[in-house]
Design a protein around this motif. Structure first.
Motif, mmCIF file in Angstrom:
data_model
loop_
_atom_site.group_PDB
_atom_site.id
_atom_site.type_symbol
_atom_site.label_atom_id
_atom_site.label_comp_id
_atom_site.label_asym_id
_atom_site.label_seq_id
_atom_site.Cartn_x
_atom_site.Cartn_y
_atom_site.Cartn_z
ATOM 1 N N LYS A 1 42.131 -17.551 10.522
ATOM 2 C CA LYS A 1 42.262 -18.310 9.268
ATOM 3 C C LYS A 1 41.954 -19.782 9.565
ATOM 4 C CE LYS A 1 47.102 -18.631 9.637
ATOM 5 N NZ LYS A 1 47.836 -18.449 10.737
ATOM 6 N N ALA A 2 40.880 -19.982 10.313
ATOM 7 C CA ALA A 2 40.554 -21.340 10.760
ATOM 8 C C ALA A 2 39.146 -21.718 10.340
ATOM 9 C CB ALA A 2 40.656 -21.402 12.273
ATOM 10 N N SER A 3 38.962 -23.008 10.097
ATOM 11 C CA SER A 3 37.615 -23.494 9.779
ATOM 12 C C SER A 3 36.854 -23.683 11.094
ATOM 13 C CB SER A 3 37.718 -24.845 9.075
ATOM 14 O OG SER A 3 38.283 -25.800 9.967
ATOM 15 N N ALA A 4 35.543 -23.832 10.970
ATOM 16 C CA ALA A 4 34.718 -24.100 12.151
ATOM 17 C C ALA A 4 35.205 -25.370 12.842
ATOM 18 C CB ALA A 4 33.252 -24.238 11.750
ATOM 19 N N GLN A 5 35.557 -26.365 12.056
ATOM 20 C CA GLN A 5 36.043 -27.637 12.625
ATOM 21 C C GLN A 5 37.304 -27.423 13.463
ATOM 22 O OE1 GLN A 5 34.735 -31.161 12.265
ATOM 23 N NE2 GLN A 5 35.995 -30.980 14.100
ATOM 24 N N GLU A 6 38.219 -26.600 12.957
ATOM 25 C CA GLU A 6 39.464 -26.358 13.701
ATOM 26 C C GLU A 6 39.174 -25.659 15.026
ATOM 27 O OE1 GLU A 6 43.167 -25.665 10.715
ATOM 28 O OE2 GLU A 6 41.394 -24.454 10.258
ATOM 29 N N ILE A 7 38.241 -24.723 15.001
ATOM 30 C CA ILE A 7 37.905 -24.009 16.240
ATOM 31 C C ILE A 7 37.211 -24.943 17.234
ATOM 32 C CG2 ILE A 7 36.545 -22.135 17.282
ATOM 33 C CD1 ILE A 7 38.703 -20.800 15.713
ATOM 34 N N VAL A 8 36.211 -25.707 16.784
ATOM 35 C CA VAL A 8 35.505 -26.571 17.748
ATOM 36 C C VAL A 8 36.411 -27.683 18.277
ATOM 37 C CG1 VAL A 8 33.157 -26.083 16.948
ATOM 38 C CG2 VAL A 8 34.358 -28.078 16.050
ATOM 39 N N SER A 9 37.431 -28.035 17.509
ATOM 40 C CA SER A 9 38.358 -29.077 17.978
ATOM 41 C C SER A 9 39.168 -28.621 19.191
ATOM 42 C CB SER A 9 39.314 -29.494 16.860
ATOM 43 O OG SER A 9 38.569 -30.050 15.803
ATOM 44 N N LEU A 10 39.201 -27.303 19.426
ATOM 45 C CA LEU A 10 39.921 -26.784 20.597
ATOM 46 C C LEU A 10 39.096 -26.941 21.869
ATOM 47 C CD1 LEU A 10 40.965 -23.210 19.283
ATOM 48 C CD2 LEU A 10 42.288 -25.325 19.088
ATOM 49 N N LEU A 11 37.774 -27.075 21.697
ATOM 50 C CA LEU A 11 36.868 -26.966 22.847
ATOM 51 C C LEU A 11 36.764 -28.250 23.665
ATOM 52 C CD1 LEU A 11 33.975 -25.018 21.080
ATOM 53 C CD2 LEU A 11 35.851 -24.069 22.457
ATOM 54 N N ARG A 12 36.413 -28.050 24.933
ATOM 55 C CA ARG A 12 36.196 -29.201 25.816
ATOM 56 C C ARG A 12 34.735 -29.628 25.738
ATOM 57 N NH1 ARG A 12 38.765 -27.654 31.578
ATOM 58 N NH2 ARG A 12 37.052 -26.152 31.572
ATOM 59 N N LYS A 13 34.493 -30.905 26.067
ATOM 60 C CA LYS A 13 33.126 -31.421 26.082
ATOM 61 C C LYS A 13 32.377 -30.745 27.234
ATOM 62 C CE LYS A 13 30.887 -35.958 25.838
ATOM 63 N NZ LYS A 13 29.830 -35.926 26.800
ATOM 64 N N MET A 14 31.116 -30.484 27.015
ATOM 65 C CA MET A 14 30.270 -29.865 28.047
ATOM 66 C C MET A 14 30.277 -30.725 29.313
ATOM 67 S SD MET A 14 27.804 -27.618 28.884
ATOM 68 C CE MET A 14 26.767 -27.046 27.539
ATOM 69 N N PRO A 15 30.787 -30.198 30.435
ATOM 70 C CA PRO A 15 30.764 -31.020 31.654
ATOM 71 C C PRO A 15 29.410 -30.927 32.345
ATOM 72 C CG PRO A 15 31.917 -28.962 32.059
ATOM 73 C CD PRO A 15 31.417 -28.891 30.647
#
Length: 384
Positions: A155-169
């Protein structure tokens, strides 16, 4: 009138240089189980410089097929604008997933935060305190797509999901060339990582980008990362012993090139190993030419799959223990590059065995001898 001064651009991790691909070839021959890319990049116009032993950082892009699978799984709009950092900079979702975020690795934190966006009972159970071991097990070898498939509906928006992710190292690779021998160029030796886990084929983000999608003429965002703990001796008359099986050969190609250009008087000894001599002898022609020209004093090779008994570089060290110890006792520098998990430990133990046996020492004395070498900077490792 004031003259305007042009401030030179300094390229770095935060401001990488777009290096043009001059050459991208597979070093392995027909029938090999491996694919090792030899990459030559242009540093023209960058003012970037490096010394043998340094690393090149690459900022890679994710596999477009994986990005497409994520968009499809979540029925997301590829053009949706998402915020990618605290400053509120935005990118279209597809581009953010391709270039900005790490989507091939999971962490405990990501899964714990994701659990708040799903009512899936299994996921709630997985993140509970008593299931820490199961959580670690789940993380191993899985990625964002697994997580989203395994525990929906979300029940999450794309924004909520990508906000969990780390920046590409960035990915760091040992440089395989000497800038003295190849002005304005940098070379790399990259093994393509491919394996199957949890029913899906997996690909190394940067290595497979180089193996499958990078053409000559394309550019790659790069920067130089110094490596102060892995360098040639200051004095060119010192002997060097190099142990670099597989892609571990990379920095030693740069060492040998550098010493060839500078006509160093010190002797050099390389131990190289891989699976099959016919298909996996990386840089064979170059190395044999260096040996013929006397730049490389000795070359020992171990091909593990060419004989009934598996022979590795550490076995070759033991076979040559007398000469090896003579070199060490004479002040030689000893270098190891490559696999940390097995090879580096085996080489370390073989080195202690050689010192113990040939120096007629106790185990403790041999370990102390090696510690002294390390303190003098004569035992250096670049392992990963």
């Amino acid at each position: 009138m004031q003259s305007s001064t042009v401030v030179p651009t300094t390229y770095s991790r935060t401001n990488p240089f777009q290096a043009k691909v001059l050459k991208n070839v597979n070093l392995n021959g027909a029938g090999s189980n491996k694919e090792t890319r030899h990459l030559e990049l242009s540093l023209k116009g960058s003012d970037l410089s490096y010394v043998p032993g340094d690393c090149l950082g690459i900022i890679p892009e994710n596999d477009p097929e994986l990005v497409a699978s994520l968009l499809e799984e979540m029925k997301w709009d590829a053009e949706l604008s998402v915020s990618v950092n605290k400053q509120g900079d935005t990118l279209p979702l597809k581009e953010a997933l391709a270039r900005h975020f790490e989507i091939t690795l999971l962490t405990k934190k990501i899964i714990q935060q994701a659990a708040e966006l799903s009512e899936n009972e299994e996921l709630q159970k997985l993140v509970s305190d008593e299931n820490l071991n199961q959580l670690k097990e789940y993380i191993d070898g899985r990625d964002l797509l697994d997580l989203l498939r395994d525990f929906g509906p979300w029940k999450a928006s794309a924004q909520e999901i990508v906000s969990l992710l780390r920046k590409m190292p960035p990915r760091l690779y040992s440089i395989a060339s000497s800038i003295t021998a190849n002005p304005e160029e940098v070379h790399l030796t990259i093994g393509a990582v491919r394996y199957t886990a949890h029913g899906r084929k997996r690909k190394g983000v940067c290595s497979v980008l180089c193996a499958e999608r990078l053409q000559e003429g394309d550019t790659l965002p790069v920067f130089i990362q110094q490596n102060k703990h892995f360098n040639l001796p200051e004095s060119p008359d010192k002997d060097i012993i190099m142990v670099g099986p597989g892609t571990g050969i990379a920095p030693f190609r740069s060492f040998i090139q550098e010493r060839a250009v500078n006509a160093a008087s010190g002797r050099s000894w390389l131990f190289f190993g891989d699976q099959h001599s016919a298909s996996d002898f990386l840089y064979q022609n170059e190395l044999e030419k260096y040996q013929k020209d006397g730049v490389l004093t000795r070359l020992e090779v171990a091909f593990s799959r060419d004989s009934a008994e598996k022979v590795y570089v550490q076995h070759k060290m033991l076979e040559n223990s007398k000469e090896l110890f003579e070199w060490l006792n004479n002040g030689a520098y000893f270098y190891v590059c490559g696999d940390k998990q097995y090879m580096a430990k085996d080489v370390h133990n073989a080195l202690i065995n050689v010192i113990e046996k040939e120096g007629s020492m106790t185990r403790e004395a041999a370990e102390a001898y090696l510690n002294d070498m390390q303190e003098q900077g004569r035992y250096q490792r670049d392992v990963y």
